[in-house]
Design a protein around this motif. Structure first.
Motif, short mmCIF file in Angstrom:
data_model
loop_
_atom_site.label_atom_id
_atom_site.label_comp_id
_atom_site.label_asym_id
_atom_site.label_seq_id
_atom_site.Cartn_x
_atom_site.Cartn_y
_atom_site.Cartn_z
N GLY A 119 1.42 1.79 17.10
CA GLY A 119 1.18 0.24 17.38
C GLY A 119 0.42 0.26 18.78
N THR A 120 -0.67 -0.59 19.02
CA THR A 120 -1.17 -0.75 20.15
C THR A 120 -1.00 -2.26 20.60
N GLY A 121 -0.19 -3.00 19.73
CA GLY A 121 -0.14 -4.33 20.22
C GLY A 121 0.98 -4.39 21.47
N PRO A 122 1.34 -5.83 21.92
CA PRO A 122 2.43 -5.77 22.81
C PRO A 122 3.75 -5.23 22.63
N ALA A 123 4.39 -4.50 23.43
CA ALA A 123 5.60 -3.69 22.91
C ALA A 123 5.50 -2.94 21.80
N GLY A 124 4.25 -2.31 21.75
CA GLY A 124 4.09 -1.45 20.46
C GLY A 124 3.79 -1.89 19.20
N ARG A 125 3.91 -3.23 19.12
CA ARG A 125 3.65 -3.82 17.80
C ARG A 125 2.39 -3.44 17.20
N ILE A 126 2.50 -3.17 15.82
CA ILE A 126 1.53 -2.76 14.91
C ILE A 126 0.66 -3.96 14.49
N THR A 127 -0.42 -3.86 14.63
CA THR A 127 -1.49 -4.88 14.51
C THR A 127 -2.32 -4.65 13.15
N PRO A 128 -2.74 -5.70 12.52
CA PRO A 128 -3.62 -5.25 11.24
C PRO A 128 -4.68 -4.24 11.66
N ASP A 129 -5.30 -4.27 12.85
CA ASP A 129 -6.34 -3.07 13.08
C ASP A 129 -5.75 -1.71 13.18
N ALA B 198 -8.58 14.59 6.36
CA ALA B 198 -8.07 13.46 7.04
C ALA B 198 -6.63 13.10 6.49
N ARG B 199 -6.43 13.27 5.14
CA ARG B 199 -5.12 12.79 4.58
C ARG B 199 -4.16 13.79 4.69
N ASP B 200 -4.42 15.30 4.68
CA ASP B 200 -3.61 16.12 5.23
C ASP B 200 -3.05 16.04 6.79
N ALA B 201 -3.96 15.76 7.51
CA ALA B 201 -3.75 15.40 8.98
C ALA B 201 -2.48 14.14 9.28
N CYS B 202 -2.40 13.54 8.17
CA CYS B 202 -1.49 12.30 8.32
C CYS B 202 -0.05 12.80 8.09
N TYR B 203 -0.07 13.97 7.80
CA TYR B 203 1.29 14.65 7.58
C TYR B 203 1.59 15.82 8.42
N LEU C 100 -3.04 -0.85 11.42
CA LEU C 100 -2.85 -0.40 9.77
C LEU C 100 -4.28 0.03 9.25
N ASP C 101 -5.36 -0.74 9.60
CA ASP C 101 -6.54 -0.20 9.05
C ASP C 101 -6.86 1.11 9.38
N ALA C 102 -6.78 1.32 10.87
CA ALA C 102 -7.03 2.68 11.56
C ALA C 102 -6.21 3.74 10.92
N TYR C 103 -5.10 3.62 10.27
CA TYR C 103 -4.23 4.59 9.61
C TYR C 103 -4.74 4.69 8.20
N ILE C 104 -5.26 3.74 7.68
CA ILE C 104 -5.65 3.90 6.42
C ILE C 104 -7.02 4.65 6.27
N LEU D 255 0.64 -1.20 -0.07
CA LEU D 255 0.06 0.14 0.00
C LEU D 255 0.82 1.31 -0.03
N GLY D 256 2.05 1.08 -0.05
CA GLY D 256 2.99 2.34 -0.04
C GLY D 256 3.07 2.99 1.31
N ILE D 257 2.75 2.33 2.56
CA ILE D 257 2.88 2.90 3.79
C ILE D 257 3.80 2.90 4.68
N PRO D 258 4.77 3.87 4.91
CA PRO D 258 5.85 3.75 5.90
C PRO D 258 5.14 3.68 7.23
N LEU D 259 5.92 2.14 7.64
CA LEU D 259 5.24 1.91 9.21
C LEU D 259 5.65 2.78 10.48
N GLN D 260 6.65 3.65 10.14
CA GLN D 260 7.37 4.53 10.98
C GLN D 260 6.37 5.62 11.65
N TYR D 261 4.92 5.69 10.72
CA TYR D 261 4.31 6.74 11.02
C TYR D 261 2.90 5.99 11.42
N VAL D 262 2.85 4.73 11.65
CA VAL D 262 1.78 4.13 12.32
C VAL D 262 2.03 3.66 13.85
#
Length: 437
Positions: free
Chosen positions: A172-182, A197-202, A184-188, A163-170
């Motif tokens: 994470g709410t999983g254990p130890a800050g792990r990024i979960t599929p949810d 909303a798109r502008d707010a991401c940057y 990623l969906d929330a970021y999308i 999807l071309g999404i840099p994970l450092q901007y997402v």
């Protein structure tokens, strides 16, 4: 009703003080006998302190990360009967811990998890360290540090890449800050067709958070700092052609019996070390620099550097020289799991004579590992990659790996380090030697 003072007991083994790494109770809690109260960490281990009596918590003393001497009052309880407060006054010098409703300073831990957890939980003690499931007050929350690689499962990483999404901007709410599929969906969803909303991401980020380093992370930091200050490291890197070894590994896995574990490259590395180390006794050794004594070892007790949620641990496989390739694979799995789930004992985490540290597929091109003192050597396999290699008059594709290593230069000269790595490389490039007498 009486007042009972719970003091930090004498944990034994000459321990004079301990660090508070996690509260399980807050003032007002009703606790029963043997219920977990607080986790403390010594130089030896993390210990779960339980209540010796039934009662109601009236006050707790000491903050997360604070060092307290043996005999210090940690908890005050209201109990049935006379209690013990009259016979043992509170030791001065420790302020009561803040109640649950108090607003903590940035980076401090509260006595119970916050109502709305921030993205990155940071365990205050090793997972599974002698505490009941569901105990409160064990987790602090922090943002991802600048430059820190985000944690995510391979499937999540692959989807983000597609999807071309840099994970450092997402977040994470999983254990130890792990990024979960949810996550990623929330970021999308935030960065969807809505332009606002798109502008707010940057938008430009502001602020940050001060994170207090406590518990296992602090112990690791102290040991690494002490090792780098005291031990002059010499690094040596060699390139290895593992095409034959990888073919052997794949064949053994394809034809293994049901009871045999799946082989990684690590068991082969350990067997190769067993074959080479007898020629280099000064490398399979521990150096007591205060006594000026080098303790060589006929037995090979190999530390396996293992990343856990609490930080880097080094469980030990003992007497590797007596194990075959399948038994080594079993032991690697067993000790690594024990370290990750917090069940490894002090004996299982000490006594190694040499350490292997591998980042697996994240191994990179070169590493400069820090020696696990008082050992004098550490081996760090890097990433296995396919690349073109010139062989005679032809160019062919081979499976190549760089082998990084560090040695204590007070004990191991550069020549001996290079000779050791070259013999180790020979074993790996011609794996029949690993199994020959």
């Amino acid at each position: 009703m009486g007042r009972y003072l719970f003091r930090l007991p004498d944990i034994g083994e000459g321990v004079a003080e301990a660090e508070i790494v996690g509260w399980h109770i807050v003032p007002g809690d009703v606790v029963g006998e043997d219920q977990s109260l607080v986790d403390v960490m010594t130089d030896k281990a993390t210990v779960d302190m339980t209540s010796p009596v039934d009662g109601t918590v009236t006050a707790i003393h000491g903050e997360i990360g604070g060092m307290v001497p043996v005999g210090t009052v940690l908890i005050e309880l209201e109990v049935e009967g006379a209690g013990n407060a009259e016979a043992a006054p509170v030791r001065a010098g420790l302020a009561p811990a803040a109640p649950l409703e108090a607003t903590p300073e940035p980076g401090t831990l509260t006595a119970a998890p916050p109502a709305e957890p921030a993205p990155r939980p940071l365990p205050t003690s090793p997972p599974g360290s002698a505490r009941p499931p569901g105990a409160a007050g064990k987790t602090a929350f922090a943002t991802r540090a600048a430059g820190e690689d985000p944690l995510a499962a391979p499937a999540t990483r692959r989807r983000a890449h597609e999807l071309g999404i840099p994970l450092q901007y997402v977040s994470g709410t999983g254990p130890a800050g792990r990024i979960t599929p949810d996550d990623l969906d929330a970021y999308i969803a935030r960065c969807s067709d809505n332009s606002a909303a798109r502008d707010a991401c940057y938008i430009q980020g502001e602020g940050g958070e001060d994170i207090r380093i406590i518990g296992m992370r602090r112990k690791i930091a102290e040991k690494m700092q002490d090792t780098k200050r005291r031990v002059p490291h010499i690094a040596y890197v060699e390139e290895c052609d593992l095409t034959e070894l990888e073919a052997l590994r794949l064949d053994l896995n394809a034809n293994r019996r049901g009871s045999q574990p799946k082989l990684t490259l690590l068991p082969f590395f350990l067997r190769a070390l067993v074959r080479v180390l007898p020629d280099f006794p000064q490398i399979n050794a521990r150096f007591d620099d205060e006594a000026g004594l080098l303790q060589t070892s006929v037995a090979v007790h190999c530390g396996i550097a293992t990343q856990t949620l609490a930080g880097l641990m080094v469980p030990v496989i003992r007497h590797v020289e007596s194990l075959d390739i399948w038994q080594i694979a079993d032991e690697v799995s067993r000790v690594s799991e024990a370290a990750r789930d917090g069940t490894a004992t002090r004996e299982q985490l000490s006594g190694s004579t040499i350490t292997v540290t591998s980042l697996g597929p994240l191994g990179g091109i070169v590493t400069t590992p820090i020696i696990n003192a008082p050992e004098v050597a550490i081996i760090g396999p890097n990433k296995l990659v396919e690349r073109p290699v010139v062989q005679g008059s032809f160019i062919t594709v081979r499976k190549m790996m760089n082998l990084s290593s560090s040695f204590d230069h007070r004990i191991v000269d550069g020549y001996d380090a290079a000779l050791f790595v070259q013999q180790f490389r020979r074993m790996l490039e011609h794996p029949a030697f690993i199994f020959m007498d």
